[in-house]
Scaffold this active site. Structure first.
Site, mmCIF file in Angstrom:
data_model
loop_
_atom_site.group_PDB
_atom_site.id
_atom_site.type_symbol
_atom_site.label_atom_id
_atom_site.label_comp_id
_atom_site.label_asym_id
_atom_site.label_seq_id
_atom_site.Cartn_x
_atom_site.Cartn_y
_atom_site.Cartn_z
ATOM 1 N N GLU A 210 23.814 -1.593 57.662
ATOM 2 C CA GLU A 210 22.977 -2.300 56.580
ATOM 3 C C GLU A 210 21.941 -3.247 57.109
ATOM 4 O O GLU A 210 22.392 -4.481 56.926
ATOM 5 C CB GLU A 210 23.832 -2.722 55.574
ATOM 6 C CG GLU A 210 24.814 -1.527 54.820
ATOM 7 C CD GLU A 210 25.175 -1.980 53.391
ATOM 8 O OE1 GLU A 210 25.112 -3.272 52.987
ATOM 9 O OE2 GLU A 210 25.627 -1.138 52.648
ATOM 10 N N GLU A 398 29.368 4.886 53.376
ATOM 11 C CA GLU A 398 29.824 4.014 52.415
ATOM 12 C C GLU A 398 29.646 4.631 51.063
ATOM 13 O O GLU A 398 28.341 5.083 50.620
ATOM 14 C CB GLU A 398 29.553 2.746 52.478
ATOM 15 C CG GLU A 398 30.086 1.904 53.625
ATOM 16 C CD GLU A 398 29.760 0.421 53.596
ATOM 17 O OE1 GLU A 398 29.496 -0.199 52.626
ATOM 18 O OE2 GLU A 398 29.785 -0.077 54.688
HETATM 19 C C1 PNW Z 1 28.319 -3.002 51.808
HETATM 20 N N1 PNW Z 1 23.920 -5.668 47.682
HETATM 21 O O1 PNW Z 1 27.713 -4.415 51.413
HETATM 22 C C2 PNW Z 1 28.883 -3.442 53.269
HETATM 23 O O2 PNW Z 1 28.744 -2.601 54.201
HETATM 24 C C3 PNW Z 1 30.345 -3.786 53.066
HETATM 25 O O3 PNW Z 1 30.728 -4.557 54.107
HETATM 26 C C4 PNW Z 1 30.676 -4.063 51.413
HETATM 27 O O4 PNW Z 1 31.809 -4.646 51.532
HETATM 28 C C5 PNW Z 1 30.287 -3.231 50.741
HETATM 29 O O5 PNW Z 1 28.960 -3.024 50.915
HETATM 30 C C6 PNW Z 1 30.379 -3.491 49.226
HETATM 31 O O6 PNW Z 1 29.637 -4.858 48.909
HETATM 32 C C7 PNW Z 1 26.675 -4.733 50.443
HETATM 33 O O7 PNW Z 1 23.927 -6.914 47.246
HETATM 34 C C8 PNW Z 1 26.592 -5.744 50.165
HETATM 35 O O8 PNW Z 1 22.986 -4.900 47.115
HETATM 36 C C9 PNW Z 1 25.554 -6.303 49.086
HETATM 37 C C10 PNW Z 1 24.826 -5.317 48.610
HETATM 38 C C11 PNW Z 1 25.013 -4.028 48.920
HETATM 39 C C12 PNW Z 1 25.843 -3.744 49.820
#
Ligand code: PNW
Length: 492
Positions: A210, A398
């Site tokens: 990401e 994911e």
């Molecule tokens: C992903 N947003 O993070 C990550 O790859 C993981 O480590 C995390 O725990 C999981 O998704 C759940 O959040 C994100 O704000 C963090 O859009 C923030 C966002 C999207 C994905």
């Protein structure tokens, strides 16, 4: 009979209290003879996945491991950030997290109980190179080597992510982290080293997890480590250095890994969904996919920043060479997609040809305020990536959700909203696979509750509920659901 046996085995692994003498277990058990007598549930036929489809779970080092000062590990930017008051919910840190550093064998049994065939974990860069560069720390690679052996001994294939945001603090201090190409270079060296040590047993590597999360949230919004708010020109340069690092890592893994080692990435691309599934909105959503992912996936797939991006950024566009673009677009073996939220797009008269439709305030979301519910994202991500870039091998790296999970006094978590979320997203994934978009596997985020970055332990994404005081893991309703999905290879 065999179902009873496997359920008993499941109960044994996760702790007898979790599955015994409950109305939930009784209801499930009494359904078994009936299921045997009657024709199978039609959903099992209609929503069945191809044989060999790979089901699994994902986690990340800083979110589960703990052991922050053990085994010669150096500090990462997330240690610094989480120990800075006011940055994380309740000032929580990953010092202990799920204590997986000590409990990885137990956690691999949780995966086995689900019937998982694949597991995506990440390597903590500062365990391997405590100072970011220099001599590797043998205890670091030894830990991951043991994790890999344990997975293989349990019939689970390891998929390894090299960067899930825990940058060595030393690289932040010396070079400003992703603000400098020195960090891109260091990442390539680290990636090559890990591949040289693990690729005899690990056949799939993801470079980065990401880009937009660690760059945009970390260097633009200040919400993630290192908590910076850069001006647009510096921000675009950091983005460029990150995709450059990805490309250098792809080349290093090919140079240092065993022949046949496969390389890809795990990107949370922006996923445009046509507001109505008909032309001209479908065409607009494809165009939007290239433009809205310009800084990351598009330049990686096309070796060129799209004109719309360069025009829009003007003097703030990144500085780069033609050689950079060649490195960034080094051919990949597969693309991994983290799929959570939809971006609705409609056709538009503007030169761009599309417009993003912001969600109304009533748009439903899960416990995380950003997690808008859009099951179709799990159809459109593989479709766009397959049609636009001709990708031949894809993984959902994911997908999952946060829920306000409550442990009942008799030890259950009835997370019906998570089951609803998974069922609907998986039906969309099934559609993509049925239409022959080459998705080979799915990693559910996450195996167990863990350190949810700036939300600390306040938001839970796991199939297993973690009591952080005792480190006891309890399977939620969604764990039982996912186990059935894997067993039937179908959306139930
Ligand atoms: C992903 N947003 O993070 C990550 O790859 C993981 O480590 C995390 O725990 C999981 O998704 C759940 O959040 C994100 O704000 C963090 O859009 C923030 C966002 C999207 C994905």
């Amino acid at each position: 009979m065999s179902e009873n046996l496997s359920r008993r085995a499941f109960g044994r692994t996760v702790g007898a209290a979790a599955l015994s003498s409950s109305s939930f277990t009784a209801a499930t058990a009494s359904a078994t003879p009936q299921a045997a007598a009657n024709p199978p549930n039609p959903r099992e036929n209609f929503y069945r996945f191809p044989d060999g489809f790979l089901w699994g779970c994902a986690t990340a080092s800083y979110q589960i491991e703990g052991g922050a000062k053990e085994g010669g590990r150096g500090p990462s930017i997330w240690d610094t950030f989480s120990h800075t008051p006011g940055k994380v919910h309740n000032n929580e840190t990953g010092d202990v997290a799920d204590d997986d550093y000590h409990r990885y064998k137990e956690d691999i049994q949780l995966l086995k109980s689900l019937g998982a065939k694949i597991y995506r974990f990440s390597v903590s860069w500062p365990r391997i190179f405590p100072q970011g560069t220099g001599w590797p720390n043998p205890q670091g690679i030894d830990f991951y080597s043991r994790v890999v052996d344990e997975l293989l001994a349990n019939g689970i294939e390891p998929f390894c992510t090299l960067f899930h945001w825990d940058l060595p603090q030393a690289l932040q201090d010396r070079f400003g982290g992703w603000q400098s190409r020195e960090t891109s270079q260091a990442f390539g060296e680290y990636a090559g080293y890990v591949a040289s040590q693990l690729s005899d047993r690990v056949h799939h590597f993801f470079t980065m997890n990401e880009f937009s999360s660690f760059i945009d949230l970390g260097y633009r919004d200040g919400k993630f480590a290192p908590g910076l708010r850069l001006a647009p020109a510096e921000l675009n340069q950091a983005r460029h250095n990150a995709v450059l690092a990805h490309g250098l890592a792809v080349q290093a893994i090919r140079a240092k890994g065993k022949p046949g080692t496969k390389v890809g990435l795990a990107e949370n691309l922006n996923i445009p969904i046509p507001v109505i599934e008909a032309e001209p909105h479908i065409k607009a959503s494809a165009q939007a996919t290239r433009v809205l992912n310009a800084q990351y996936l598009t330049v990686i797939m096309e070796g060129k920043y799209v004109d719309e991006y360069l025009r829009q950024e003007g003097a703030n566009a990144p500085k780069y060479t033609a050689e950079d673009l060649k490195i960034i677009s080094s051919p990949l073996d597969f693309v991994g997609m983290n799929v959570y939220t939809p971006t609705y797009v409609r056709a538009d008269e503007s030169p761009k040809g599309f417009a993003v439709v912001p969600p109304p305030s009533s748009y439903p979301h899960m416990a995380s305020p950003w997690l808008d519910i859009g099951p179709e994202a799990l159809y459109w991500a593989p479709r766009h990536v397959g049609e636009i870039w001709g990708v031949k091998e894809m993984y959902i790296t994911e997908n999952g959700c946060s829920s306000a999970d409550v442990l009942t006094p008799d030890g259950h978590v009835y997370d019906t909203d998570r089951v609803m979320f998974l069922r609907n997203y998986l039906m969309s994934l099934h559609r993509a696979v049925a239409e022959n978009f080459p998705v080979r596997g799915y990693f559910l985020w996450s195996l167990m509750d863990n350190f949810e970055w700036a939300d600390g332990y306040g938001l839970r994404f796991g199939l297993y509920y973690v009591d952080y005081a005792t480190q006891k893991r309890t399977p939620k309703l969604s764990a039982h659901y996912y186990r059935s999905v894997i067993e039937k290879n179908a959306v139930l």
